[in-house]
Write a protein that holds these residues in place. Structure first.
Motif, PDB file in Angstrom:
ATOM      1  N   TYR A   1      13.436 -13.516 -15.244  1.00 50.63           N
ATOM      2  CA  TYR A   1      13.176 -12.112 -15.587  1.00 50.63           C
ATOM      3  C   TYR A   1      11.716 -11.986 -16.007  1.00 50.63           C
ATOM      4  N   THR A   2      11.021 -10.974 -15.431  1.00 53.30           N
ATOM      5  CA  THR A   2       9.613 -10.732 -15.759  1.00 53.30           C
ATOM      6  C   THR A   2       9.449  -9.291 -16.222  1.00 53.30           C
ATOM      7  N   ASP A   3       8.825  -9.126 -17.371  1.00 58.52           N
ATOM      8  CA  ASP A   3       8.489  -7.795 -17.879  1.00 58.52           C
ATOM      9  C   ASP A   3       7.093  -7.451 -17.375  1.00 58.52           C
ATOM     10  N   LEU A   4       7.026  -6.485 -16.433  1.00 58.87           N
ATOM     11  CA  LEU A   4       5.732  -6.073 -15.882  1.00 58.87           C
ATOM     12  C   LEU A   4       5.106  -5.058 -16.832  1.00 58.87           C
ATOM     13  N   MET A   5       4.274  -5.582 -17.734  1.00 64.88           N
ATOM     14  CA  MET A   5       3.725  -4.758 -18.822  1.00 64.88           C
ATOM     15  C   MET A   5       2.467  -4.004 -18.406  1.00 64.88           C
ATOM     16  N   SER A   6       1.870  -4.386 -17.278  1.00 63.70           N
ATOM     17  CA  SER A   6       0.640  -3.717 -16.838  1.00 63.70           C
ATOM     18  C   SER A   6       0.785  -3.369 -15.367  1.00 63.70           C
ATOM     19  N   VAL A   7       0.963  -2.066 -15.076  1.00 60.53           N
ATOM     20  CA  VAL A   7       1.092  -1.582 -13.700  1.00 60.53           C
ATOM     21  C   VAL A   7      -0.058  -0.617 -13.452  1.00 60.53           C
ATOM     22  N   ASP A   8      -0.927  -0.935 -12.513  1.00 59.62           N
ATOM     23  CA  ASP A   8      -2.130  -0.139 -12.251  1.00 59.62           C
ATOM     24  C   ASP A   8      -2.016   0.581 -10.916  1.00 59.62           C
TER      25      ASP A   8
ATOM     26  N   ALA B   1       1.056   4.671 -14.151  1.00 60.39           N
ATOM     27  CA  ALA B   1       2.400   4.204 -13.771  1.00 60.39           C
ATOM     28  C   ALA B   1       3.110   3.641 -14.989  1.00 60.39           C
ATOM     29  N   ASP B   2       4.425   3.800 -15.007  1.00 60.61           N
ATOM     30  CA  ASP B   2       5.219   3.242 -16.104  1.00 60.61           C
ATOM     31  C   ASP B   2       5.334   1.728 -15.947  1.00 60.61           C
ATOM     32  N   ASP B   3       5.633   1.089 -17.068  1.00 59.27           N
ATOM     33  CA  ASP B   3       5.899  -0.354 -17.013  1.00 59.27           C
ATOM     34  C   ASP B   3       7.114  -0.607 -16.118  1.00 59.27           C
ATOM     35  N   GLY B   4       7.207  -1.838 -15.590  1.00 55.11           N
ATOM     36  CA  GLY B   4       8.326  -2.189 -14.718  1.00 55.11           C
ATOM     37  C   GLY B   4       8.895  -3.549 -15.072  1.00 55.11           C
ATOM     38  N   SER B   5       9.725  -4.025 -14.211  1.00 55.49           N
ATOM     39  CA  SER B   5      10.338  -5.340 -14.421  1.00 55.49           C
ATOM     40  C   SER B   5      10.713  -5.940 -13.066  1.00 55.49           C
TER      41      SER B   5
ATOM     42  N   LEU C   1      15.090  -8.000  -7.692  1.00 56.82           N
ATOM     43  CA  LEU C   1      15.263  -6.581  -7.982  1.00 56.82           C
ATOM     44  C   LEU C   1      13.972  -6.127  -8.660  1.00 56.82           C
ATOM     45  N   ILE C   2      13.100  -5.446  -7.899  1.00 58.42           N
ATOM     46  CA  ILE C   2      11.796  -5.012  -8.403  1.00 58.42           C
ATOM     47  C   ILE C   2      11.912  -3.559  -8.859  1.00 58.42           C
ATOM     48  N   ASP C   3      11.613  -3.336 -10.138  1.00 61.46           N
ATOM     49  CA  ASP C   3      11.720  -1.987 -10.716  1.00 61.46           C
ATOM     50  C   ASP C   3      10.313  -1.471 -10.995  1.00 61.46           C
ATOM     51  N   LEU C   4       9.728  -0.806 -10.010  1.00 66.63           N
ATOM     52  CA  LEU C   4       8.433  -0.119 -10.168  1.00 66.63           C
ATOM     53  C   LEU C   4       8.670   1.327  -9.744  1.00 66.63           C
ATOM     54  N   GLU C   5       8.887   2.194 -10.719  1.00 64.83           N
ATOM     55  CA  GLU C   5       9.244   3.600 -10.494  1.00 64.83           C
ATOM     56  C   GLU C   5      10.660   3.714  -9.918  1.00 64.83           C
ATOM     57  N   ASN C   6      11.007   2.859  -8.919  1.00 63.75           N
ATOM     58  CA  ASN C   6      12.354   2.829  -8.346  1.00 63.75           C
ATOM     59  C   ASN C   6      12.817   1.376  -8.245  1.00 63.75           C
ATOM     60  N   GLU C   7      14.122   1.167  -8.449  1.00 61.65           N
ATOM     61  CA  GLU C   7      14.671  -0.181  -8.299  1.00 61.65           C
ATOM     62  C   GLU C   7      14.881  -0.484  -6.822  1.00 61.65           C
TER      63      GLU C   7
ATOM     64  N   ASN D   1       0.805  -1.222   0.000  1.00 63.48           N
ATOM     65  CA  ASN D   1       0.000   0.000   0.000  1.00 63.48           C
ATOM     66  C   ASN D   1       0.841   1.276   0.000  1.00 63.48           C
ATOM     67  N   ASP D   2       2.125   1.157   0.325  1.00 61.35           N
ATOM     68  CA  ASP D   2       2.989   2.330   0.361  1.00 61.35           C
ATOM     69  C   ASP D   2       3.739   2.562  -0.940  1.00 61.35           C
ATOM     70  N   ARG D   3       3.539   1.699  -1.936  1.00 54.47           N
ATOM     71  CA  ARG D   3       4.197   1.916  -3.230  1.00 54.47           C
ATOM     72  C   ARG D   3       3.487   3.052  -3.971  1.00 54.47           C
ATOM     73  N   LYS D   4       4.244   4.008  -4.474  1.00 58.44           N
ATOM     74  CA  LYS D   4       3.687   5.176  -5.156  1.00 58.44           C
ATOM     75  C   LYS D   4       4.256   5.254  -6.575  1.00 58.44           C
ATOM     76  N   ALA D   5       3.361   5.663  -7.505  1.00 60.97           N
ATOM     77  CA  ALA D   5       3.796   5.873  -8.889  1.00 60.97           C
ATOM     78  C   ALA D   5       4.460   7.234  -9.042  1.00 60.97           C
ATOM     79  N   THR D   6       4.024   8.202  -8.201  1.00 60.97           N
ATOM     80  CA  THR D   6       4.594   9.549  -8.208  1.00 60.97           C
ATOM     81  C   THR D   6       4.727   9.985  -6.761  1.00 60.97           C
TER      82      THR D   6
END
Length: 370
Positions: free
Chosen positions: A87-94, A102-106, A129-135, A51-56
């Motif tokens: 390796y996973t390409d996170l193509m859908s980040v809501d 949110a941008d795509d991640g990996s 290594l989760i890359d959602l806005e920040n690694e 719940n604390d993950r932020k896109a911006t």
């Protein structure tokens, strides 16, 4: 929308491809059959974000979930341990609010898989290594189930938790995948045994194997297989186990040396007696000798006591100096006129009483001869 459709399509293809084989868990290979083999695979992944993950930086831009597909490769180190890189390409980040995107991640993961029974169920642990806005580097812990269709092809379903230390983030993932093992040979049905042709029985005399030669290496009359004492001397009598038979005897040394009147000098004529005593002590190095000095009754008791001590000391010194007997093994005691052999008042009695006397005994083992 297209990305979500793509992820759902991959999941559907994975399930359909796995189920289309129609082969059940009876084909699960043993862990040792997979040891030393590599595999590759594809998977689909769903991530339930903390719940604390932020896109911006905006507090309302919380990321809700993400999904994607990826590739993996692994290696079976032992029947129960496996390493896997994915390796996973996170193509859908809501996000939870439609006002933010949110941008795509990996996600890149390395895990060690442990199979307690070396078959289907496993636990996993590693790092991602989760890359959602920040690694962010996270610790992985989870478990799963792998369904084998044969010794090459399998599908799996697993769940894991991911803890990111710096920001105290806790994410959950569910993953469905299909893998293919390289190397080894696929199991094939066992061939039916060829019918045994009946042949006429032929009776032959069994060859009688020659008896092995009986050896008695030390020639003591007991064969080597029963001989507990190898290489006994041929002159010794032995028991039923081939060991020398011993008998005990008493070895005795008695040393008597006489002295001239009022003298403590050891005369040369007694050299042979001293040599015999020295040989006895060399033969039995554990033996100690007490040399007793004596006098006749002529003279005062005090003078005779000192004279007898000188006579005992003189014999002790000869054994030490002339025959190299250890001084610690020799004791000299003067008794004076206390122990007279002949109490008559004659010159012959005086000659007998002017002496040293030493006696020692020891028990020794002696081999019985044939």
């Amino acid at each position: 929308m297209k990305q979500q459709i793509l992820v759902k399509s991959v999941l559907a293809l994975l399930v359909t491809g796995a189920l289309s084989t129609g082969v059940m868990a009876a084909n699960t290979p043993k862990g040792e059959d997979l040891e030393g083999r590599m595999y590759g695979g594809i998977h689909a992944l769903y991530l339930d974000a903390d719940n604390d993950r932020k896109a911006t930086p905006d507090v309302n831009s919380t990321i809700s979930d993400a999904s994607g597909a990826g590739l993996e490769a692994g290696y079976r180190f032992s029947p129960k341990w496996e390493g896997r890189l994915a390796y996973t390409d996170l193509m859908s980040v809501d996000t939870k609010s439609s006002a933010f995107s949110a941008d795509d991640g990996s996600m890149t993961s390395f895990d060690m898989l442990y199979f307690p029974s070396a078959q289907n169920f496993y636990g996993l642990g590693g790092f991602s290594l989760i890359d959602l806005e920040n690694e962010e580097l996270s610790l992985n812990l989870g478990g799963g189930y792998r369904h084998y269709f044969n010794d090459r092809f399998a599908m799996y379903l697993e769940g894991a938790g991911h803890y990111q230390f710096d920001a105290n983030l806790k994410d959950l993932t569910a993953q469905l995948g299909v893998i293919y093992f390289f190397g080894g040979k696929s199991k094939s049905p066992a061939k039916a045994a060829a019918p045994v042709k009946e042949t006429a029985a032929v009776t032959t005399a069994a060859a009688v194997a020659p008896k092995p030669a009986v050896k008695d290496t030390d020639k003591d009359g007991v064969v080597d297989t029963d001989d507990l004492c190898a290489n006994t001397p041929m002159s010794d009598k032995v028991d039923s186990e081939g060991c020398t038979i011993f008998t005990e005897k008493t070895a005795t040394l008695e040393l008597v040396i006489n002295f001239d009147n009022n003298k403590s000098v050891v005369k040369d004529e007694y050299y042979g007696e001293l040599a015999r005593a020295a040989k006895f002590m060399s033969t039995y190095p554990h033996v100690n000798l007490v040399i007793e000095g004596h006098t006749s009754s002529k003279g005062s008791a005090a003078y005779n006591k000192a004279l007898s001590q000188k006579r005992a000391d003189a014999v002790r010194k000869k054994l030490i100096t002339n025959f190299s007997i250890d001084a610690d093994r020799l004791t000299a005691i003067g008794y004076g006129e206390e122990r007279l052999l002949d109490t008559s008042d004659t010159s012959a009695a005086d000659t007998t009483n002017r002496r040293i006397h030493a006696v020692v005994e020891t028990q020794v083992k002696e081999a019985v001869k044939r």
